[in-house]
Scaffold this motif. Structure first.
Motif, PDB file in Angstrom:
ATOM      1  N   SER A 174      68.256  20.834  -2.306  1.00 34.63           N
ATOM      2  CA  SER A 174      67.826  20.022  -1.123  1.00 34.63           C
ATOM      3  C   SER A 174      67.372  18.777  -1.686  1.00 34.63           C
ATOM      4  O   SER A 174      67.798  17.504  -1.111  1.00 34.63           O
ATOM      5  N   TYR A 175      66.216  18.797  -2.458  1.00 32.29           N
ATOM      6  CA  TYR A 175      65.504  17.581  -3.186  1.00 32.29           C
ATOM      7  C   TYR A 175      66.582  16.747  -4.018  1.00 32.29           C
ATOM      8  O   TYR A 175      66.227  15.462  -4.036  1.00 32.29           O
ATOM      9  N   ILE A 230      59.147  22.452  -6.343  1.00 29.65           N
ATOM     10  CA  ILE A 230      59.932  22.467  -5.855  1.00 29.65           C
ATOM     11  C   ILE A 230      61.178  23.170  -6.967  1.00 29.65           C
ATOM     12  O   ILE A 230      60.102  23.632  -7.934  1.00 29.65           O
ATOM     13  N   ILE A 276      60.539  11.163   0.604  1.00 25.50           N
ATOM     14  CA  ILE A 276      59.780  12.251  -0.146  1.00 25.50           C
ATOM     15  C   ILE A 276      58.061  12.647   0.107  1.00 25.50           C
ATOM     16  O   ILE A 276      58.056  13.529   0.684  1.00 25.50           O
ATOM     17  N   GLY A 334      57.697  15.288   2.319  1.00 24.82           N
ATOM     18  CA  GLY A 334      56.667  16.158   1.407  1.00 24.82           C
ATOM     19  C   GLY A 334      55.477  16.016   1.678  1.00 24.82           C
ATOM     20  O   GLY A 334      54.934  17.785   0.804  1.00 24.82           O
ATOM     21  N   LYS A 366      58.865  11.955  -6.636  1.00 23.38           N
ATOM     22  CA  LYS A 366      57.278  13.719  -6.754  1.00 23.38           C
ATOM     23  C   LYS A 366      56.232  13.144  -7.377  1.00 23.38           C
ATOM     24  O   LYS A 366      55.609  13.435  -6.733  1.00 23.38           O
ATOM     25  N   ILE A 394      60.401  23.095  -1.896  1.00 25.01           N
ATOM     26  CA  ILE A 394      61.631  22.588  -1.795  1.00 25.01           C
ATOM     27  C   ILE A 394      62.447  23.515  -2.742  1.00 25.01           C
ATOM     28  O   ILE A 394      62.863  22.935  -4.499  1.00 25.01           O
TER      29      ILE A 394
END
Length: 271
Positions: free
Chosen positions: A179-180, A84, A159, A163, A52, A175
Motif C-alpha cells: 500500500s505504501y 510499515i 503520506i 499517515g 516517511k 501500513i
C-alpha cells in the motif's frame, strides 16, 4: 529511413517496425530495472521511505511556513505515527520487483520517447521534423519535472495526511508495504504523465482534434476536471488539492499558447 521508404512500406511492415521499437524500449526499461534492483538500499531507504521521515525537505519547509504564520500542524512532528510492515510471504520480493520495473521506466523514459519519435518522425514532412527536434528533450524534461513534483509535493502531503489520520485512539496505523509503495509510485508517475499535457495538446492540435478556441471555450470544464484529478491523486483536504491544481492549470494555459502557435504555423504553410 527516408520518406520514400515510409511510403513504400505496407501496413504489416509498419507493424513490424513498431514491434522492434517496442522491443528496444522494453529492453531499456528492463535494463534500468536491473540497475534499480541492484541499488535496492538506495531506492528503498533513501527514495521510497524518504517521505516517511520528518527530515524530508518538504516537511521542513512546510513546518517553517506553519511556524511563520502561527499554525500548529503535523509537519513539525518528530515522526509520523505509523509503521510499515509486510503481511505476506512474497510481499517484500514483489515490492522489490515492481519498484525496480517502475524505476526502470523512469530511468529509461528519454530512450522510450526516442523510440516513439524514431517511429513517427519518418512520416512527418522535413519542415515538421525540423521544428520538432526538441521533442525528446522537452517531453523528458516535462516528465521528470512531473515526477519530482509528485515525489516532493503530492507524495509527502498524501503520506502526512493519511499517515496521521485517526478516527479513534483504539486504532494504530500499521501500513502494508504494498500500500505504501503503491502510493509513492502512483503519486510520482501520475504527476509525471499529467505534466505531459502540453505535448499531448501539441499533437492533438497538429491532427486537428483541438484548437485554441476549443481549449478556451471549455476552460471551465477543464477546471472542474483538474480539481477532480487533484482530489484523486491527493489526500482529501483543500490545501493539498489547490497545491496540485495550480501547476496543472498553468500547464493547461501553456497548452493553449502552444495550440495557438501550431495553428499559426499551419496557416503560414498553407499560404
Amino acid at each position: 529511413m527516408t520518406k520514400k521508404n515510409v511510403n513504400e512500406m505496407s501496413f504489416l511492415d509498419h507493424l513490424e517496425d513498431l514491434r522492434w521499437h517496442l522491443i528496444r524500449a522494453t529492453l531499456a526499461i528492463l535494463l534500468g530495472g536491473v540497475v534499480a534492483f541492484l541499488m535496492s538500499d538506495f531506492i528503498f531507504d533513501t527514495i521510497i521511505f524518504g517521505p516517511k521521515k520528518m527530515s524530508f525537505p518538504t516537511y521542513k519547509y512546510l513546518c517553517q511556513i506553519s511556524q511563520f504564520i502561527g499554525i500548529d500542524t503535523t509537519f513539525c512532528a518528530e515522526e509520523l505515527p505509523f509503521r510499515i510492515q509486510n503481511r505476506t510471504m512474497g510481499g517484500q520480493f514483489s515490492a522489490h520487483i515492481w519498484t525496480s520495473i517502475y524505476a526502470g521506466l523512469i530511468i529509461a523514459f528519454p530512450y522510450v520517447v526516442y523510440q516513439l519519435w524514431h517511429f513517427i518522425s519518418p512520416g512527418l514532412h522535413p519542415s515538421e521534423r525540423k521544428h520538432s527536434r526538441g521533442f525528446i528533450v522537452i517531453t523528458s524534461l516535462l516528465f521528470f519535472l512531473g515526477v519530482l513534483f509528485g515525489y516532493y509535493v503530492v507524495t509527502p502531503l498524501s503520506i502526512n495526511f493519511l499517515g496521521t489520520y485517526n478516527v479513534s485512539t483504539e486504532i494504530s496505523n500499521e501500513i502494508d508495504i504494498s500500500s505504501y509503495v503503491a502510493l509513492v509510485r502512483s503519486s510520482s508517475l501520475a504527476s509525471g504523465f499529467v505534466f505531459e499535457l502540453p505535448i499531448i495538446i501539441y499533437f492533438l492540435t497538429k491532427v486537428g482534434l483541438v484548437t485554441p478556441q476549443f481549449l478556451k471555450k471549455y476552460r471551465k470544464f477543464a477546471l472542474v476536471l483538474v480539481l477532480i484529478l487533484s482530489a484523486i491523486i491527493t489526500p482529501p483536504d483543500i490545501a493539498s488539492q489547490v497545491i496540485v491544481a495550480i501547476p496543472i492549470l498553468l500547464l493547461y494555459q501553456v497548452s493553449i499558447y502552444i495550440s495557438a502557435i501550431v495553428i499559426k504555423k499551419q496557416k503560414r504553410q498553407t499560404k
